[in-house]
Each structure stands twice: as structure tokens, then as C-alpha cells.
Design an enzyme around this catalytic site. Structure first.
Site, short mmCIF file in Angstrom:
data_model
loop_
_atom_site.label_atom_id
_atom_site.label_comp_id
_atom_site.label_asym_id
_atom_site.label_seq_id
_atom_site.Cartn_x
_atom_site.Cartn_y
_atom_site.Cartn_z
N GLY A 6 34.27 14.42 60.03
CA GLY A 6 35.61 14.13 59.53
C GLY A 6 36.01 15.12 58.46
N ASN A 7 36.68 14.63 57.43
CA ASN A 7 37.17 15.56 56.41
C ASN A 7 36.33 15.50 55.13
OD1 ASN A 7 38.36 13.68 54.37
ND2 ASN A 7 39.57 13.08 56.15
N CYS B 296 38.18 21.01 64.92
CA CYS B 296 37.62 21.43 63.63
C CYS B 296 37.34 22.93 63.58
CB CYS B 296 36.35 20.65 63.30
SG CYS B 296 35.15 20.67 64.62
N GLU C 144 29.68 16.72 59.13
CA GLU C 144 30.36 17.76 59.91
C GLU C 144 31.82 17.72 59.47
OE1 GLU C 144 29.18 19.84 62.51
OE2 GLU C 144 27.14 19.30 61.92
N VAL D 274 36.57 12.26 52.59
CA VAL D 274 35.76 11.10 52.99
C VAL D 274 34.29 11.48 53.02
CG1 VAL D 274 35.37 9.39 54.79
CG2 VAL D 274 37.69 10.15 54.29
N GLY D 275 34.00 12.73 53.36
CA GLY D 275 32.62 13.21 53.36
C GLY D 275 31.93 12.96 52.03
#
Lengths: 498, 488
Positions: B186-187, B242, B208, B190-191
Site C-alpha cells: 500500500g502507501n 506501483c 511493499e 499506512v506503512g
């Protein structure tokens, strides 16, 4: 600007000049580190004596020799480790360069521990240097004399801009953790490990956490108990029990408990004489706080051997506790001292259950002459590492990754593992702008036929290194045939594209 | 509900049934059957979620999963076997090896842009490595999430691999539970939260993420071919990839040519009106649609720029002469908008890239080997691809993952298996040859120290002859114990 900020910024600036990239620079720095260890052996040993009462022999044996070995391994293997690593291609990349290139990450923060301050602070540094990084080195403030020596002398040997030493305590560490690093390597306990990882998360910094826990030591009835106990006594009481992979407690059948106690008594007498307090090979607890902590652990158990202590010297005699209950104080935390509890269990399966009900340890020790039993225990448990019929020595096998799992840590190092851990392994694919015909199958407008070709090529991964030369020619012939085929369908597209 | 799923998975893992090779192969082949037998439903769900063309789904999503499953099936016995390692003089008669072991319960949080691939490829690795896994598909790709929830239990061991659907509250609830590894796609924002949550339980993570993947077009290259490849990579899945080339860097002299080539290619791919092409997708939802339109504001549109809010449609768009501080250059675009930033020479390009967070992918188009070498040596990125875009993703021997802001950890092929295993160091010694150990025991003397140092120093040496000689000597010593016992 604080000294921490200055150190980090200078390290980053130095890294950005690119001077850590050439292999010769890295090798030179490693050799300088080697010189430091050899030339300053006396200062290192003196500091360790003051901090931990480590004997003059203990310093090379447990701290510096391992480092020298790692340095010479890195120097001799660096070209190999840093070289591009070819990777298996698929049919679509037959004529391309496909490889993995190790690259430096940037600025690594290394936070050392106090029990083997040189080994656990400099060994990650060796990996950081070899991988082409800059590194901020933060030795543990608990070993007061050692961190002074490190701070004063290390900069005289290795590039002090690229590898600054920052000394200090909790405050200085917290200040450091506010800054951005490209990797954080921490050795210490779980509680602080969590704090480190949380701080790392704010910058998406990957971490290696070398933590600890209670490393169980199972003694089977079927084994040479004399030898087993000698090896365990050595592993346990070295550095006064203050070793992350010391056998923390023993599990054995009740029928051999007394024998074990006797054998350990004998070994301790051989090693440290009747009065270990007078023996130069026997260490001390690092400070009063840990002394009191360890003494408290003895409170609700039966002492079978030892128990003598002297707070003024932070001395605790080699101690064995018998018939220890799982709920006892000594079984609730990592002991990290010269106290060896024995818990009696009925059989190996009970031992396995006992171990599995608890956090995954950093090391598991199994003493048995029965290989089947050893394999069974290994299969049914998990731990950072496992060593059968000895203690501690897996630490010195540089081809084995050293690290924990679960609560005992994440990541691993030693030897090439240090290099890989502190590198970015970059996937590289170098194609040509030719053979555009091959790509037609992937471009819109999509058709079922194009899709089936795409599937064919992507699904077939080819281990080209294993193919014989003729097979390779045959393959290329197929590829050429396919290109011709694809170029022929459909004729309308090629007329649009030409 | 979330806690139940996690507890159930842990119970299932503790039963030990995910460990045998047979079980793992069975589950993997069931997963393969799922994506083959239910392909039509998967394609429909993706059409509803993101207007994905029926051909793009197999290429971009399903083939990757198939590849990983087949690779694992072929090699799993090897991967699981103990890996012997180099010995030293001290371990010459010992068993020294590394054994891959399951970690326990893995949490897999998928993304919405390739919901099947990004959720199931990590799952393939988790299964192969003998773990249980809680699968949390992205709620943003609604149809795929509910289809996955419906289908996975029909093929796989439901207790071992439960699917948990839901949004932010459900994910937060999951993150309170204890896992042995968390795999998030994700982004970056949030990572960071995922890694913070993982820190509370000392769970290792694979993140990732993404970022702005630069695409440099050198003057010295076949610009027509370069632009065709870039166009394919950029506008597939409507730019929501991505590793899509995020923006172009090129010399101002070739900007016009680049724009023309891309415009021409767009015509070939999607026709005069991409809105009517079955191969051209849509933006996932209103929120992202609005976000993208805001990014275009203030820039010069060279191609495209049209949009239709009712369909979340944005036509393939190229922006020219984009300035480094423009809004569109401050965040990952994740849409069909391609800014061109001009740069004078390779030095400027390298500086530009290095001043920014490390990207997930770097693309370099050039026929000049020197330029390529410099770009590779003087920058860093998750992965790098020269003269094409995106296809490094299909080579499962290459580790796929980011560095710095673009991510932590890597996967694909065996890398997923390794990432989701614990590589346990194993050293099996015997209780014989105790005399060799005498040198290490106190009381320490200079001669004992010398002997210990001899053995420890040899750990890194590779003198095979010495090792062989020592093997003979040590075997004799070992048997001498027996000889003494028998005859002594």
C-alpha cells in the site's frame, strides 16, 4: 545543534560524497579497524577489566578474536560479495542482463550492548563498512570505561566523519532515534527493542534487533553427563552469565538432577577454584542494579550450589538452583547472571511442550547421544539457533546466520549475512530497445491469441545456466520462430506500426 | 471477529498440519485450481472494481500467481531441506546447516490496484513456508474482496487461511493482534502505522510501498520504441500500478518528439476515444478521481486532460514543461497522467533523482552504455529496468521490493518463501573429542589461549588441505576415545 544531530548530518554528508562506495576504501577502513584491535588490545582489555572484571585472556577469546576473524573474512571476500549476482531469466529475457546488485543503504545506526561491548558493537560495524555504508556508533553507556575508550580511540583509526562514535545514555539515544537512518541495528533487550522499532517505523527504517530471552538447555538421560555439564558450566558462567546465548535454565529428568548438580560443582571448582571470588577468570555483575535484580531472582528457589555474594564487588558466586518451579521468580525473565535453575520434567515431549509454551528463545541447547531425539526436538520447536551437545560455539561459525525469532529478535548477521543485511539487494534488468516485435503481444488492443503468447513466455522461467549449449541454440531457434510468427499476426497491426 | 480469525489460525498452526510438504503442496495446487477454475468470476469482479480489461487480468494478475505456485511446487522439497554450510576446523566432524522453518501466523494486507496478485502472491509464499495466514483484502476493490472471501474457503483450509474483510476499523482491530510477520502492500503513510503496530509485538514486516518512479529518456535512444513501451506501462490499469513510470525526465530538445510518439502510441492502443476502448480502465473511485484532477491543475496539458466524473474516467494525459515544485511532483500520481520534467544532462537527472525519496522502480532509456552505467551506479531504487518498464516484475528470480520510503523487505518466487521463513542456524556436535575443548576452559593460561586462537582464527580461512588433514587427525582423535575405552 546537538552532538547527535551533528554526527548524523556529517555521516550523511560524507556518505553522499560517494567515498564509501569503492571497495578499496572499505577494505582500507576494515584493515584500520583490524589495526585498532591489535594495537589497542591493552586499552581494550583494561577497560573490560574495569567494567566486567573480564580477565586478560577473556578479552581476546570472547571479544576481539571473533572481530579479527570477521574482518579478515570480509576483506578476503568483499569483491565476491559486492559483485553483481546473476539471476534466472525467463524466455522473454533470454538476451538480457538479469542480476541482483548489492548496494549500500546509507547511514546505519548501531546501538551496542554492554555485555560484550566490542563484539556486539563492532561486528555490525564490520558489516556496515563492508556494505559501503556510513555508520553512527552508539556504544552502551552501561559499560562506562569501554564506551570512553571507544569514543576516544576509534576515531583515530577509522574515518571519523563516516563512522562517528556518539556516547551517552538514554537521552542521547532518544535524540539519535529522532533522526532518519537507513538502517538501525540494535542489540539489547525486548523492551527497548520495541521502542527502537517504533522509532524506526516513523521513517520506514528497516531494523535488525538482536534481543534475548530464556535459552533452554535440555539434558537427556542418554548422554555423557560429565561432559555435558562441563560444557554447560563453561557456557553459563563465562562473563558471569551475562551472555545473550548463555544456557538460561536446565530441563532434565528428576533422576539425573543430583548428578548434574555434582558435575557442575566439579566443573566450577576446576574452572574457578574453591573460591571464585579470588579467581581472575571469574567476572562480576556489571552494576549494582543488575546485582540486585539477579539476587532477587534467587528468593523463592532452593539453592543447591553457590548463593554467596558481595554487593560491594557486585560478586555473585556460580549458583545452581534445584527443583525450580515454572512459576518461580527466576523463570519469569532472562536471568543474565551466574544463576542456573534446574527444572525437572518427565520426558522429552514434556520438555518440548514447556519450551513451546514460552517465547521463542535466541538459542536452544540439547544434550543427548540420541540423534533421533535431537532431530525430534529441533523439528518440534523453534529458536533463533539450535546447538546440540555444546553451548555458545555456534556464535563463532560465520557461515551460520546469528539472530533471533519472535521475541528473541529479527534479522541476522555474522559473515556474509552481515553484508547482505546491511545492503540493498537491487533487482536489475537491462534490456535492449531491439526485438520490439516480441512486445506486440502485450500491447492493446488485446486479443485472446496475443494473450496466449504472453502466457507462454512469462510462464516459462528458464534456468539458462543449467541448459547445455545445444539446448540453448534450440531455444533461440524457437524464439526466432516465434518472433516471425508474432510479426505475422495480424498483418493489419504491422501496417499501422510501420 | 478479527480476533476469532487470528486465534483460529494460530490454533490451526499449532496443530502442526501446515508443516508437512504434502499439505503445503496440496494447498498450493488448490490455490492454482481456484485461479484457473474461477478466472471468469475474477475477471468480472475486476471489471466492476476498476474496469480492467479481460486480457489485462491474466497478464497482470493471474500469471504471476501461477508462476509462483508452479515454482514453489517444483522446488519446495529443496527449499525445505537443510542447507549445509561451510565448516571450520572446529566443526569439521559436525552437522552444520541452516533450516527454513515456518514463522507462525502471517497477516497479509492486500492493495486495491491488483487485488488478486498483491494478496495471493504473498499467500503463496506463506503457504510454501508452512505458515498460517490471515488474508485481509483491500476494501476499496469491493467486488474482488467479497469474491475472495467467498472463494478462498472453497479451496483452501479455512481455519489456516481465513479471509477477513472490512475497512479501517477492521484492519486496526487486526493490527492489535499478535502476528509472526506482517506483509503489507500500500502507501507509505499506512506503512508507517503498520510497522508501528508490528513493533508492539516485535513482528517483522514486509512493506511493499511506492513513490514516484522516475523514467529517464536519453537523447541517444530509439525514442519511438522507448515511448511505446513507456505508454504501455504508464496507462495499463489506468496508471494505477506501483511500478508505473510516474514521470519522465528528458532533455528539452526531445520533449516534443516524446509527446508526439506517446500521442501516436495512444492512438494505436486505445483508438481516438479511449473512453470506448475495452482495454482502457477507470479510476478506482471518486476520491482518487478528484485527487488526480487536482494534480493536473496549474500544469500545461500537452495531450488529453478530458475527464468524466460519472465514470471516474480520465483520458490518457501528458503534461509538458512541468516544474519540480508543481503539486503533481510532490506525491505518487497513481493515475493516467504523465508529467514531463526537462533536465539539461545526465548529471542533472541523477541529482534530481537523488534529491528525492528512493523510488520503487527506476527506468532508464538509452543506447549509450556509459549513460546506463552512470545511472545505475549513481542512484538507488527498489529495482531498476533499462529500456523497458514494469517487466522486471515478471522475473521471479529478481527480488521485488523497495528501499527507503518505497519499502522494506522483498518477495516473488523463492524470495517470498525466504521472507516468510525463519532461517534457523543448526549445529549438531557430539559429546566426544572433549580434549579439543580443554583449551577454552578456565583457568586460562597463555598456552590455552594460543590453542583456542589457533582454532578460532581458522574459522574464516579456507585452507582445504589443512581441513582435510585435520579431518583425518580429528577422526583419529575421536576414535581414539573408543579405542581407549575398548582396550584401555
Amino acid at each position: 545543534m546537538s552532538q547527535e544531530q551533528r554526527a548524523v548530518e556529517r555521516a550523511r554528508k560524507a556518505f553522499c560524497t560517494g567515498r564509501t562506495k569503492p571497495l578499496q576504501y572499505r577494505i582500507d577502513q576494515l584493515k584500520n579497524l583490524q589495526r585498532f584491535i591489535v594495537e589497542r588490545q591493552k586499552e581494550i582489555a583494561d577497560a573490560l577489566k574495569k567494567d566486567l572484571n573480564k580477565s586478560e585472556f577473556g578479552t581476546p577469546l570472547y571479544e576481539t578474536m571473533g572481530l579479527e576473524g570477521e574482518i579478515s573474512l570480509a576483506v578476503s571476500k568483499l569483491a565476491e560479495w559486492a559483485a553483481p549476482r546473476p539471476a534466472t531469466k525467463n524466455l522473454l529475457t533470454v538476451s538480457d542482463e538479469v542480476y541482483i546488485q548489492p548496494e549500500p543503504l546509507g547511514v546505519v545506526l548501531i546501538i551496542g550492548a554492554w555485555n560484550y561491548p566490542w563484539a556486539v558493537t563492532l561486528q555490525p560495524l564490520i558489516g556496515a563498512i563492508a556494505a559501503g555504508n556510513a555508520a553512527v556508533i552508539k556504544p552502551s553507556e552501561v559499560c562506562v570505561h569501554t564506551s570512553k575508550v571507544m569514543g576516544a580511540l576509534l576515531p583515530l583509526y577509522i574515518d571519523k566523519e563516516v563512522y562517528p562514535v556518539v556516547t551517552g545514555g538514554v537521552q542521547e539515544t532518544q535524540e539519535l532515534l529522532q533522526h532518519r537512518f537507513d538502517y538501525i541495528f540494535y542489540t539489547g533487550n525486548c523492551t527497548v527493542g520495541k521502542v527502537i522499532m517504533e522509532a524506526a517505523a516513523k521513517h520506514l527504517t528497516p531494523v535488525t534487533l538482536e534481543l534475548g530471552g530464556k535459552s533452554p538447555c535440555y539434558i537427556d538421560k542418554n548422554c555423557d553427563i560429565t561432559i555435558a555439564c562441563r560444557r554447560i558450566a563453561w557456557g553459563k558462567y563465562t562473563n558471569c552469565g551475562q551472555t545473550c546465548i548463555a544456557p538460561d535454565y536446565i530441563l532434565c529428568d528428576p533422576s539425573i538432577q543430583d548428578r548434574i548438580i555434582e558435575e557442575i560443582k566439579k566443573s566450577v571448582k576446576e574452572f574457578y577454584t574453591e573460591d571464585p571470588k579470588t579467581c581472575s577468570d571469574y567476572g562480576r555483575i556489571i552494576n549494582k542494579r543488575h546485582f540486585k535484580r539477579v539476587m532477587t531472582l534467587l528468593e523463592d528457589s532452593t539453592i543447591a550450589m553457590g548463593g554467596q555474594n558481595d554487593e560491594s564487588e557486585c560478586y555473585i558466586a556460580p549458583t545452581v538452583l534445584k527443583d525450580v518451579k515454572p512459576g518461580a521468580k527466576v523463570m519469569q525473565e532472562e536471568i543474565f547472571g551466574p544463576v542456573l535453575p534446574i527444572l525437572c520434567i518427565g520426558n522429552v515431549d514434556e520438555a518440548i511442550d514447556f519450551i513451546n509454551q514460552r517465547e521463542k528463545p535466541l538459542a536452544l541447547y540439547i544434550f543427548s547421544s540420541d540423534n533421533k531425539l535431537i532431530k525430534h526436538m529441533i523439528t518440534e520447536t523453534s529458536s533463533g539457533g539450535v546447538l546440540a551437545n555444546d553451548c555458545l560455539v555456534h556464535f563463532s561459525v560465520s557461515s551460520l546466520p546469528f539472530g533471533g525469532v519472535g521475541n528473541s529478535g529479527m534479522g541476522s548477521y555474522h559473515g556474509k549475512f552481515s553484508f547482505d543485511q546491511l545492503s540493498h539487494l537491487r533487482g536489475c534488468l537491462i534490456k535492449q530497445l531491439k526485438m520490439e516485435g516480441m512486445n506486440k503481444m502485450r500491447y492493446p488492443p488485446h486479443t485472446a491469441k496475443k494473450l496466449s503468447w504472453a502466457r507462454f513466455f512469462i510462464l516459462n522461467q528458464v534456468e539458462l545456466s543449467k541448459l547445455g549449449r545445444w539446448a540453448l541454440f534450440a531455444l533461440l531457434a524457437v524464439v526466432v520462430a516465434v518472433i516471425l510468427q508474432v510479426r505475422a499476426i495480424p498483418a493489419t497491426w504491422s501496417s499501422v506500426l510501420c | 471477529m478479527e480476533k476469532q480469525a487470528v486465534d483460529g489460525a494460530r490454533r490451526a498452526f499449532n496443530s502442526g498440519r501446515s508443516r508437512p510438504l504434502q499439505y503445503r503442496k496440496q494447498q498450493l495446487s488448490a490455490l492454482l485450481r481456484l485461479i484457473r477454475e474461477r478466472q471468469a468470476e475474477i475477471v468480472s469482479a475486476l471489471k466492476r472494481d476498476i474496469s480492467r480489461s479481460e486480457f489485462d487480468t491474466p497478464i497482470f494478475e493471474l500469471i504471476g500467481i501461477e508462476n509462483d505456485i508452479k515454482l514453489a511446487e517444483r522446488n519446495l522439497a529443496d527449499w525445505m531441506a537443510p542447507q549445509p554450510v561451510k565448516k571450520t576446523l572446529l566443526t569439521i566432524t559436525d552437522d552444520v546447516y541452516i533450516k527454513a522453518e515456518p514463522l507462525g501466523v502471517v497477516l497479509i494486507i492486500g492493495a486495491w490496484n491488483y487485488p488478486w496478485s498483491l494478496t495471493l502472491r504473498p499467500l503463496v509464499g506463506a503457504i510454501a513456508a508452512g505458515n498460517a495466514a490471515v488474508v485481509k483484502p483491500s476494501e476499496v476493490s469491493k467486488s474482488s474482496a467479497s469474491l475472495l472471501k467467498e472463494l478462498l474457503p472453497q479451496y483452501l483450509d479455512t481455519e489456516m487461511y481465513p479471509v477477513v474483510t472490512g475497512g479501517v476499523p477492521e484492519t486496526q482491530e487486526l493490527l492489535k493482534q499478535r502476528f509472526d510477520h506482517i506483509f503489507y502492500t500500500g502507501n507509505s503513510t499506512v506503512g508507517k502505522l503498520v510497522m508501528e503496530a508490528a513493533a508492539r509485538h516485535l513482528a517483522p514486516v514486509t512493506l511493499e510501498l511506492g513513490g514516484k518512479s522516475p523514467c529517464y529518456i536519453d537523447k541517444d535512444c530509439d525514442i519511438a520504441v522507448a515511448c511505446r513501451r513507456i505508454t504501455w506501462g504508464k496507462f495499463a490499469n489506468c496508471g494505477q500500478t506501483c511500478i508505473a513510470p510516474d514521470y519522465i525526465l528528458c532533455h528539452p530538445n526531445i520533449q516534443h518528439r516524446v509527446i508526439e510518439e506517446i500521442r501516436q502510441t495512444l492512438l494505436e492502443f486505445y483508438g481516438e476515444d479511449p473512453k470506448t476502448s475495452p482495454d482502457y480502465g477507470r479510476i478506482i473511485n471518486q476520491h482518487h478521481f478528484d485527487r488526480l484532477l487536482a494534480l493536473i491543475e496549474g500544469c500545461t496539458v500537452a495531450v488529453g486532460g478530458e475527464s468524466d466524473k460519472s465514470q471516474c474516467y480520465i483520458t490518457p494525459t501528458i503534461l509538458k514543461d512541468v516544474l519540480p515544485h508543481a503539486r503533481i511532483m510532490q506525491e505518487e500520481i497513481f493515475g493516467p497522467v504523465l508529467p514531463i520534467v526537462t533536465a539539461g544532462d545526465v548529471n542533472e537527472v541523477i541529482r534530481f533523482i537523488n534529491e528525492r525519496p528512493k523510488p520503487l522502480a527506476l527506468y532508464v532509456f538509452s543506447s549509450n552504455k556509459k549513460v546506463v552505467r552512470r545511472m545505475l551506479n549513481e542512484t538507488t531504487s527498489g529495482g531498476v529496468l533499462v529500456n523497458d518498464v514494469m517487466v522486471h516484475y515478471t522475473i521471479n528470480a529478481l527480488p521485488f521490493g523497495g528501499v527507503g520510503n518505497s519499502g522494506v523487505g522483498r518477495y516473488h518466487g523463492k524470495h517470498t518463501f525466504d521472507q516468510l521463513s525463519h532461517h534457523r542456524a543448526c549445529l549438531i556436535k557430539s559429546l566426544a573429542m572433549e580434549r579439543l575443548n580443554m583449551a577454552r576452559y578456565p583457568p586460562m593460561t597463555p598456552s590455552r589461549l594460543r590453542t583456542s586462537m589457533f582454532f578460532l582464527r581458522s574459522r574464516s580461512g579456507s585452507c582445504d588441505q589443512a581441513l582435510r588433514a585435520w579431518a583425518v587427525v580429528s577422526s583419529l582423535l575421536r576414535y581414539s576415545d573408543i579405542i581407549v575405552i575398548c582396550f584401555g
